[in-house]
Design an enzyme around this catalytic site. Structure first.
Site, PDB file in Angstrom:
ATOM      1  N   HIS A   1      35.261  58.293  43.997  1.00  0.00           N
ATOM      2  CA  HIS A   1      36.449  57.478  43.742  1.00  0.00           C
ATOM      3  C   HIS A   1      37.700  58.313  43.910  1.00  0.00           C
ATOM      4  O   HIS A   1      37.779  59.440  43.425  1.00  0.00           O
ATOM      5  CB  HIS A   1      36.423  56.907  42.320  1.00  0.00           C
TER       6      HIS A   1
ATOM      7  N   ASP B   1      38.662  44.270  32.752  1.00  0.00           N
ATOM      8  CA  ASP B   1      39.640  45.225  33.271  1.00  0.00           C
ATOM      9  C   ASP B   1      40.697  44.516  34.104  1.00  0.00           C
ATOM     10  O   ASP B   1      41.883  44.840  34.019  1.00  0.00           O
ATOM     11  CB  ASP B   1      38.943  46.300  34.110  1.00  0.00           C
TER      12      ASP B   1
ATOM     13  N   ARG C   1      48.849  44.807  31.559  1.00  0.00           N
ATOM     14  CA  ARG C   1      49.497  46.115  31.515  1.00  0.00           C
ATOM     15  C   ARG C   1      50.620  46.206  32.536  1.00  0.00           C
ATOM     16  O   ARG C   1      51.673  46.812  32.290  1.00  0.00           O
ATOM     17  CB  ARG C   1      48.481  47.225  31.791  1.00  0.00           C
TER      18      ARG C   1
ATOM     19  N   SER D   1      40.044  51.966  32.847  1.00  0.00           N
ATOM     20  CA  SER D   1      40.134  51.056  33.994  1.00  0.00           C
ATOM     21  C   SER D   1      39.332  51.598  35.169  1.00  0.00           C
ATOM     22  O   SER D   1      38.539  50.876  35.782  1.00  0.00           O
ATOM     23  CB  SER D   1      41.601  50.871  34.386  1.00  0.00           C
TER      24      SER D   1
ATOM     25  N   LYS E   1      34.830  50.447  36.266  1.00  0.00           N
ATOM     26  CA  LYS E   1      34.337  49.998  37.578  1.00  0.00           C
ATOM     27  C   LYS E   1      33.283  50.953  38.115  1.00  0.00           C
ATOM     28  O   LYS E   1      32.352  50.535  38.817  1.00  0.00           O
ATOM     29  CB  LYS E   1      35.515  49.854  38.547  1.00  0.00           C
TER      30      LYS E   1
END
Length: 434
Positions: free
Chosen positions: A82, A161, A168, A183, A187
């Site tokens: 990621h 999320d 947010r 967050s 995932k």
């Protein structure tokens, strides 16, 4: 249990229990708790923070609010990568097939770009025929055939999320480390991989602008990964300037193909991809990092990684014949150039501003509803530290939907600074947290 009491408890800086965290996450996801109440709680979290135990529970609760991929059929060598987002960041297109060619299983959910940062799904969709929406059976079957499958995250991946992030975004609570960590990691947990490598960007083109904040984010995500029984590492990388030479969807695919064909053996993109894929292989196969580096470099040099890339693209419907003529693949109707006005050195290139310039050409979205011009983007012919002569091409702007490049050209030129003095070399990789 009352949401009022939970808000009050966090307002005074006290740690929430697991039951309290799961209560507000599940209640909000189900529509049983109101936006204004969660807004107050998010602000209390933003001000007073959360410890690692709280953050781990929040992450788990958000992950379990929707679908969880079951990758047990692949054993323990599943690995995910990621990136926290950047400009010219086409690393997934490179590191995923490298890792898969070495026996790792990369079953990955990716996203689209928004604003100045690009998205892997948009890049892949620039390849004719490539399908990013797959049902679960086909998604897994492709990974079983070639060790690699990538598709867009469905609406039911960590839906809590999605709701919390939307709130947010309009309540000035985006920049909270525990909320960012949960967050991202929710995932990753929903994605099911046992091993996770994080590319935490820092600098002008990244979400985290300072090394200090990036290091804090990386440390917190690694801690949450460990608490969630994952093997995890984080690589903190420089995003003060664009990564590689190309910014834009088809352009970045072509640059990734070029690297996988062993046409690069140095440079920032090559070095970051070797580092990331070596971390993936080391974690997934449980081997020393030095051994993983040798395997990764051989996978590129031997062509094994490129063959895996082509197999993957083909299995997801992509037309690999377009890579036979990359000039045709990246063809754009309108092309203009930025040229050096004097003999000098390039001392900096602001990644964020280059990303915005590419977006103005059609390479990105200002809103989720905007369409993408896959041919649009910027090719940087000269990089930071290069000596240029008057009239040399510094950058090439390309598009098929925007005929007048004036505004984008001015923005891109403003992102580049020049000097008569050669700049000192910058670090590419600041730290690796394992």
């Amino acid at each position: 249990m009352r949401i009022y009491d939970i808000i009050e408890k966090k307002r005074f800086g006290n740690a929430l229990t697991e039951e309290e965290i799961r209560f507000f996450v599940n209640g909000y996801a189900a529509g049983e708790i109101y936006d204004y109440q969660i807004s107050a709680l998010l602000m209390a979290i933003c001000i007073n923070g959360m410890n690692d135990s709280e953050t781990a529970v929040l992450t788990d609760a958000m992950a379990k609010s929707g679908d969880m991929l079951d990758l047990s059929r692949f054993g323990a060598n599943t690995v995910d990568k990621h990136s926290t987002g950047g400009v010219g960041d086409k690393t997934t297109l490179i590191v995923a097939p490298i890792a898969a060619s070495l026996g790792c299983n990369v079953v990955k959910l990716s996203g689209r770009g928004l604003g100045h940062t690009g998205g892997t799904i948009d890049k892949l969709e620039s390849i004719p025929g490539f399908r990013t929406e797959l049902d679960n059976a086909e998604f897994m079957a492709i990974a079983e055939k070639c060790g690699l499958s990538v598709c867009g995250a469905g609406a039911n991946i960590a839906p809590a999320d999605k709701k919390l992030y939307a709130l947010r975004d309009v309540t000035a609570t985006v920049e909270s480390i525990p909320l960012i960590v949960s967050s991202i990691m929710s995932k990753k947990l929903a994605g099911g991989a046992k091993n996770i490598v994080l590319d935490v960007k820092t600098g002008s083109g990244a979400f985290m602008k300072t090394l200090e904040s990036s290091r804090e984010l990386a440390n917190r995500m690694v801690a949450i990964g460990k608490l969630s029984n994952k093997n995890i590492s984080a690589v903190i990388t420089n995003m003060d300037k664009p990564l590689g030479y190309c910014v834009g969807n088809a352009l970045e695919v072509a640059e990734a193909v070029s690297l996988l064909r062993n046409n690069q053996s140095d440079g920032d993109l090559y070095n970051i991809c070797v580092t990331l894929s070596s971390e993936m292989v080391s974690l997934s196969k449980n081997i020393p990092i030095d051994e993983a580096v040798l395997l990764v470099k051989d996978a590129i040099e031997s062509g094994k990684a490129y063959e895996c890339f082509k197999s993957w693209i083909s299995l997801q419907g992509g037309d690999v014949s377009v890579f036979d003529d990359l000039d045709s693949f990246v063809n754009a109707k309108y092309i203009s150039c930025i040229k050096a006005e004097k003999d000098c050195y390039i001392t900096s290139v602001n990644a964020s501003e280059v990303g915005v310039s590419a977006m103005m050409l059609g390479a990105g979205r200002a809103s989720k509803l905007d369409s993408i011009d896959y041919s649009a983007g910027i090719v940087l012919h000269r990089r930071v530290g290069d000596r240029v002569k008057k009239g040399d091409i510094i950058a090439e702007l390309r598009s098929s939907s925007v005929s007048d490049h004036t505004a984008a050209k001015n923005r891109c030129l403003g992102a580049i600074t020049f000097s008569q003095e050669k700049p000192s070399d910058e670090l590419l990789i600041y730290d690796i947290i394992r």
